[in-house]
Write a protein that holds these residues in place. Structure first.
Motif, PDB file in Angstrom:
ATOM      1  N   THR A  17      17.339  -8.679  12.229  1.00 30.69           N
ATOM      2  CA  THR A  17      16.493  -9.234  11.177  1.00 30.69           C
ATOM      3  C   THR A  17      15.060  -8.748  11.272  1.00 30.69           C
ATOM      4  N   LEU A  18      14.786  -7.883  12.241  1.00 27.04           N
ATOM      5  CA  LEU A  18      13.417  -7.409  12.419  1.00 27.04           C
ATOM      6  C   LEU A  18      12.901  -6.680  11.194  1.00 27.04           C
ATOM      7  N   ALA A  19      13.793  -5.951  10.512  1.00 30.03           N
ATOM      8  CA  ALA A  19      13.350  -5.196   9.337  1.00 30.03           C
ATOM      9  C   ALA A  19      12.905  -6.103   8.212  1.00 30.03           C
ATOM     10  N   ASP A  20      13.392  -7.349   8.185  1.00 27.17           N
ATOM     11  CA  ASP A  20      13.030  -8.282   7.133  1.00 27.17           C
ATOM     12  C   ASP A  20      11.887  -9.186   7.526  1.00 27.17           C
ATOM     13  N   THR A  21      11.322  -8.977   8.724  1.00 25.03           N
ATOM     14  CA  THR A  21      10.260  -9.835   9.229  1.00 25.03           C
ATOM     15  C   THR A  21       8.921  -9.154   9.036  1.00 25.03           C
ATOM     16  N   PRO A  22       7.849  -9.890   8.636  1.00 21.97           N
ATOM     17  CA  PRO A  22       6.543  -9.276   8.482  1.00 21.97           C
ATOM     18  C   PRO A  22       6.105  -8.579   9.758  1.00 21.97           C
ATOM     19  N   SER A  23       5.450  -7.468   9.629  1.00 26.34           N
ATOM     20  CA  SER A  23       5.028  -6.698  10.785  1.00 26.34           C
ATOM     21  C   SER A  23       3.580  -6.316  10.636  1.00 26.34           C
ATOM     22  N   GLU A  24       2.878  -6.206  11.769  1.00 23.98           N
ATOM     23  CA  GLU A  24       1.466  -5.865  11.732  1.00 23.98           C
ATOM     24  C   GLU A  24       1.253  -4.381  11.471  1.00 23.98           C
ATOM     25  N   THR A  25       2.234  -3.513  11.812  1.00 24.52           N
ATOM     26  CA  THR A  25       2.025  -2.085  11.751  1.00 24.52           C
ATOM     27  C   THR A  25       2.945  -1.378  10.773  1.00 24.52           C
ATOM     28  N   LYS A  26       3.803  -2.078  10.129  1.00 24.85           N
ATOM     29  CA  LYS A  26       4.773  -1.426   9.256  1.00 24.85           C
ATOM     30  C   LYS A  26       4.081  -0.832   8.035  1.00 24.85           C
ATOM     31  N   ILE A  27       4.341   0.464   7.748  1.00 21.44           N
ATOM     32  CA  ILE A  27       3.790   1.147   6.592  1.00 21.44           C
ATOM     33  C   ILE A  27       4.935   1.431   5.626  1.00 21.44           C
ATOM     34  N   THR A  28       4.802   0.972   4.398  1.00 17.43           N
ATOM     35  CA  THR A  28       5.882   1.144   3.440  1.00 17.43           C
ATOM     36  C   THR A  28       5.741   2.482   2.725  1.00 17.43           C
ATOM     37  N   THR A  29       6.808   3.289   2.765  1.00 13.42           N
ATOM     38  CA  THR A  29       6.864   4.538   2.010  1.00 13.42           C
ATOM     39  C   THR A  29       8.121   4.565   1.158  1.00 13.42           C
ATOM     40  N   ASP A  30       8.682   3.393   0.870  1.00 13.12           N
ATOM     41  CA  ASP A  30       9.961   3.315   0.178  1.00 13.12           C
ATOM     42  C   ASP A  30       9.771   3.214  -1.335  1.00 13.12           C
ATOM     43  N   TYR A  31       8.832   3.991  -1.902  1.00 18.03           N
ATOM     44  CA  TYR A  31       8.706   4.032  -3.343  1.00 18.03           C
ATOM     45  C   TYR A  31       9.307   5.338  -3.844  1.00 18.03           C
TER      46      TYR A  31
ATOM     47  N   LEU B  57      -4.430   2.252   0.512  1.00 20.00           N
ATOM     48  CA  LEU B  57      -5.421   1.216   0.228  1.00 20.00           C
ATOM     49  C   LEU B  57      -4.787  -0.171   0.234  1.00 20.00           C
ATOM     50  N   ASN B  58      -3.643  -0.318  -0.392  1.00 23.02           N
ATOM     51  CA  ASN B  58      -2.878  -1.560  -0.366  1.00 23.02           C
ATOM     52  C   ASN B  58      -1.427  -1.210  -0.673  1.00 23.02           C
ATOM     53  N   LYS B  59      -0.637  -2.193  -1.078  1.00 27.41           N
ATOM     54  CA  LYS B  59       0.784  -1.956  -1.278  1.00 27.41           C
ATOM     55  C   LYS B  59       1.077  -0.993  -2.422  1.00 27.41           C
ATOM     56  N   VAL B  60       0.179  -0.899  -3.417  1.00 21.44           N
ATOM     57  CA  VAL B  60       0.476  -0.077  -4.596  1.00 21.44           C
ATOM     58  C   VAL B  60      -0.517   1.054  -4.809  1.00 21.44           C
ATOM     59  N   LEU B  61      -1.663   1.057  -4.138  1.00 15.47           N
ATOM     60  CA  LEU B  61      -2.685   2.076  -4.381  1.00 15.47           C
ATOM     61  C   LEU B  61      -2.945   2.899  -3.122  1.00 15.47           C
ATOM     62  N   ALA B  62      -3.245   4.185  -3.346  1.00 15.55           N
ATOM     63  CA  ALA B  62      -3.589   5.081  -2.245  1.00 15.55           C
ATOM     64  C   ALA B  62      -4.516   6.158  -2.787  1.00 15.55           C
ATOM     65  N   LEU B  63      -5.271   6.799  -1.889  1.00 16.01           N
ATOM     66  CA  LEU B  63      -6.095   7.949  -2.237  1.00 16.01           C
ATOM     67  C   LEU B  63      -5.489   9.190  -1.593  1.00 16.01           C
ATOM     68  N   ASP B  64      -5.321  10.231  -2.393  1.00 16.70           N
ATOM     69  CA  ASP B  64      -4.710  11.484  -1.942  1.00 16.70           C
ATOM     70  C   ASP B  64      -5.792  12.553  -1.885  1.00 16.70           C
ATOM     71  N   PHE B  65      -6.167  12.973  -0.662  1.00 15.51           N
ATOM     72  CA  PHE B  65      -7.156  14.039  -0.462  1.00 15.51           C
ATOM     73  C   PHE B  65      -6.387  15.341  -0.238  1.00 15.51           C
ATOM     74  N   ASN B  66      -6.604  16.343  -1.104  1.00 16.57           N
ATOM     75  CA  ASN B  66      -5.797  17.555  -1.006  1.00 16.57           C
ATOM     76  C   ASN B  66      -6.613  18.795  -1.305  1.00 16.57           C
ATOM     77  N   LEU B  67      -6.143  19.921  -0.772  1.00 21.30           N
ATOM     78  CA  LEU B  67      -6.769  21.229  -0.981  1.00 21.30           C
ATOM     79  C   LEU B  67      -5.678  22.273  -1.050  1.00 21.30           C
ATOM     80  N   GLY B  68      -5.820  23.219  -2.028  1.00 20.99           N
ATOM     81  CA  GLY B  68      -4.852  24.299  -2.181  1.00 20.99           C
ATOM     82  C   GLY B  68      -5.503  25.662  -2.003  1.00 20.99           C
ATOM     83  N   LEU B  69      -4.839  26.535  -1.243  1.00 21.03           N
ATOM     84  CA  LEU B  69      -5.308  27.909  -1.026  1.00 21.03           C
ATOM     85  C   LEU B  69      -4.226  28.862  -1.495  1.00 21.03           C
ATOM     86  N   GLY B  70      -4.638  29.939  -2.220  1.00 24.10           N
ATOM     87  CA  GLY B  70      -3.637  30.879  -2.699  1.00 24.10           C
ATOM     88  C   GLY B  70      -4.223  31.935  -3.607  1.00 24.10           C
TER      89      GLY B  70
END
Length: 353
Positions: A181-195, A299-312
């Motif tokens: 049941t650990l996966a269903d328990t709140p965690s201090e370090t868990k980062i969600t990438t399941d979108y 930033l939170n559960k639904v927002l993030a900032l994407d810092f990116n650079l492209g070379l080519g």
């Protein structure tokens, strides 16, 4: 007959002597609070902790005066054996015991000095709080209370796992269920990438008055496909100056690390432009691609900032022109190749699901 009378007299005498002693004995009340393996957070509604906490608070309230004057300490034992070493187990057990004590201090209005605490790297993942509730109220002097406290501390030091052995086997049996049941328990370090899908907007493009929007589809936590598009059309000085373009840039990304925040990618870019910022304007096509790299800051559960650079590499094939009496006059063709930065962004990411 005389033997019966003698036996009855002896029995009555023993009852007279032992009954007051039995009436003054104390009943041990032990409450057990469960913890997620390897974690120190105290989740009150989890695994019946709320019921145990309510029961303990009732006991404390009924004996609060005796607890506050130091005659009835609360015996707290923290346990942990799910860490990789004894040192880590003891540290986690200490954190768990302190979390339980903090909850009692806040809710029951008692003090740190009302506890006797011991921590153990054995038994299981729980904290026990034992309250020796008196069955019959008896007068206890300060000297007797102090002697009782020292005797209890000595007993716990000599026999550190007595309380744990009562529940040790039960805690061991529940360990597997807790881990499931650990996966269903709140965690201090868990980062969600399941979108799976997110909207994107490059803030650097918007700052140059070039609206930019895109989408990203995360096929799995490690792989994603993104497409960004930009479009703008501005003219001023009686349409003698011009700034217009459109671009489409699909990209494949590979996310790395435990949190899947860093990534590498491959981008393709195509579009058209029309710049006339001086006497000569340039209008044509561009095409190219390259390698991208970036980092997503959550930033939170639904927002993030994407810092990116492209070379080519980019190729621009365009014609030059001038405007004479509102008529566009062609001044020849030109082709330019560019190696270097082809894309940069500070992109706001909105996770849809």
């Amino acid at each position: 007959m005389s033997r019966k009378i003698t036996f009855l007299t002896l029995f009555l005498w023993l009852m007279t002597v032992t009954f007051p002693v039995i009436a003054q004995q104390k009943a041990d009340t032990t409450c057990i609070f469960r913890f997620v393996p390897q974690k120190g957070m105290f989740y009150v509604p989890w695994k019946g902790n709320d019921t145990e906490l309510a029961r303990l608070l009732e006991y404390i309230e009924n004996n609060k005066a005796t607890i506050l004057n130091g005659k009835l300490p609360l015996l707290v034992d923290g346990y942990c054996k799910s860490q990789s070493s004894e040192v880590k187990n003891l540290a986690t057990a200490k954190i768990r015991a302190n979390r339980v004590k903090s909850e009692l201090i806040i809710r029951a209005k008692i003090k740190e000095e009302n506890f006797i605490t011991h921590n153990h790297a054995t038994e299981g993942d729980f904290v026990t709080v034992r309250l020796t509730v008196p069955v019959k109220e008896t007068a206890v002097t300060d000297a007797e209370a102090e002697a009782r406290r020292k005797a209890e501390e000595a007993r716990l030091a000599a026999e550190p796992t007595v309380a744990g052995r009562r529940e040790g086997q039960k805690a061991e049996a529940e360990k597997t269920a807790q881990q499931n049941t650990l996966a269903d328990t709140p965690s201090e370090t868990k980062i969600t990438t399941d979108y799976h899908l997110s909207l994107r907007a490059n803030l650097l493009r918007w700052a140059t008055l070039t609206p930019d929007l895109g989408v990203e589809w995360r096929i799995c936590p490690s792989w994603g496909i993104a497409v960004n598009g930009s479009w703008t059309s501005w003219s001023w000085s009686d349409k003698d100056r011009r700034y217009a373009l459109w671009e489409v840039a699909p990209e494949v990304r590979y996310y790395m690390g435990e949190k899947k925040a860093w990534y590498l990618g491959a981008m393709f870019k195509a579009g058209q432009f029309n710049y006339k910022l001086s006497e000569t304007g340039k209008q044509g096509d561009l095409m190219g691609g390259g390698i991208t790299a970036g980092y997503q800051l959550r930033l939170n559960k639904v927002l993030a900032l994407d810092f990116n650079l492209g070379l080519g590499y980019l190729n621009a094939d365009f014609e030059k022109y001038e405007v004479i009496d509102d008529v566009r006059v062609r001044r020849g063709n030109e082709t330019k190749d560019w190696f270097g930065p082809i894309n940069a962004g500070v992109t706001l990411v909105w996770k849809l699901f």
